[in-house]
Design a protein around this motif. Structure first.
Motif, PDB file in Angstrom:
ATOM      1  N   PHE A 221      42.215  35.998  35.846  1.00  0.00           N
ATOM      2  CA  PHE A 221      43.236  36.725  34.827  1.00  0.00           C
ATOM      3  C   PHE A 221      43.058  36.107  33.562  1.00  0.00           C
TER       4      PHE A 221
ATOM      5  N   ALA B  60      45.744  36.124  29.955  1.00  0.00           N
ATOM      6  CA  ALA B  60      47.033  36.447  29.694  1.00  0.00           C
ATOM      7  C   ALA B  60      47.273  35.628  28.260  1.00  0.00           C
TER       8      ALA B  60
ATOM      9  N   PHE C 160      55.015  36.479  31.080  1.00  0.00           N
ATOM     10  CA  PHE C 160      54.284  37.451  30.053  1.00  0.00           C
ATOM     11  C   PHE C 160      54.736  38.788  30.262  1.00  0.00           C
TER      12      PHE C 160
ATOM     13  N   SER D   5      53.962  42.336  30.945  1.00  0.00           N
ATOM     14  CA  SER D   5      52.832  42.674  31.855  1.00  0.00           C
ATOM     15  C   SER D   5      51.767  43.470  31.291  1.00  0.00           C
TER      16      SER D   5
ATOM     17  N   VAL E 243      48.795  40.920  30.318  1.00  0.00           N
ATOM     18  CA  VAL E 243      48.171  40.241  31.474  1.00  0.00           C
ATOM     19  C   VAL E 243      46.999  41.243  32.057  1.00  0.00           C
TER      20      VAL E 243
ATOM     21  N   TRP F 198      43.932  41.329  34.545  1.00  0.00           N
ATOM     22  CA  TRP F 198      43.239  41.077  36.041  1.00  0.00           C
ATOM     23  C   TRP F 198      41.539  41.100  35.613  1.00  0.00           C
TER      24      TRP F 198
ATOM     25  N   THR G  38      55.284  39.851  34.095  1.00  0.00           N
ATOM     26  CA  THR G  38      54.372  39.301  35.028  1.00  0.00           C
ATOM     27  C   THR G  38      54.530  37.670  34.679  1.00  0.00           C
TER      28      THR G  38
ATOM     29  N   LEU H  17      53.178  34.152  36.010  1.00  0.00           N
ATOM     30  CA  LEU H  17      52.121  33.265  36.718  1.00  0.00           C
ATOM     31  C   LEU H  17      52.448  31.937  36.893  1.00  0.00           C
TER      32      LEU H  17
END
Length: 129
Positions: A16, A18, A46, A48, A51, A53, A90, A92
């Protein structure tokens, strides 16, 4: 200037990037303990949309852990990645980042201090909420 961070799982399938963490906190609730395998988890939150992927595995596998959130993990190596909330947040886990030495990873608050075991309080005393 944007703060851009990257990370991933143990095997590299899930990666990821971010940008611009909104907050950093630690948590000792039973769900965080089970998800992370640690007495306390450290999270960077964060929006979403901030972020992405980027690994060949795409978005991590999800386990619905509460009414408002799912825990994210790698389907191949099992690494815990974070939590993806129904709200556009999100979170992490700090250990999933490639470089997590800077002050931005220092928790601003600690949730569920009452769920820490007594021996952990000697190492990490409770703080005022």
């Amino acid at each position: 200037m944007d703060i851009k961070l990257s990370g991933g799982c143990l095997c590299g399938l899930i990666r990821f990037t971010a940008i611009n963490p909104v907050s950093t906190h630690s948590c000792s609730c039973d769900k965080c303990q089970k998800h992370s395998g640690c007495q306390t988890a450290v999270w960077l939150e964060f929006h979403s949309a901030d972020v992405e992927w980027t690994g060949e595995g795409g978005i991590p596998s999800l386990y619905r852990s509460s009414e408002t959130s799912s825990r994210a993990f790698c389907p191949r190596c099992g690494s815990s990645m974070g939590a993806i909330d129904d709200a556009p947040v999100t979170a992490l886990l700090s250990g999933a980042f490639d470089h997590n030495e800077c002050l931005i990873f220092s928790p601003q608050s600690h949730s569920f201090q009452d769920m820490k075991p007594d021996w952990w309080r000697k190492i990490m005393p409770d703080t005022a909420s």
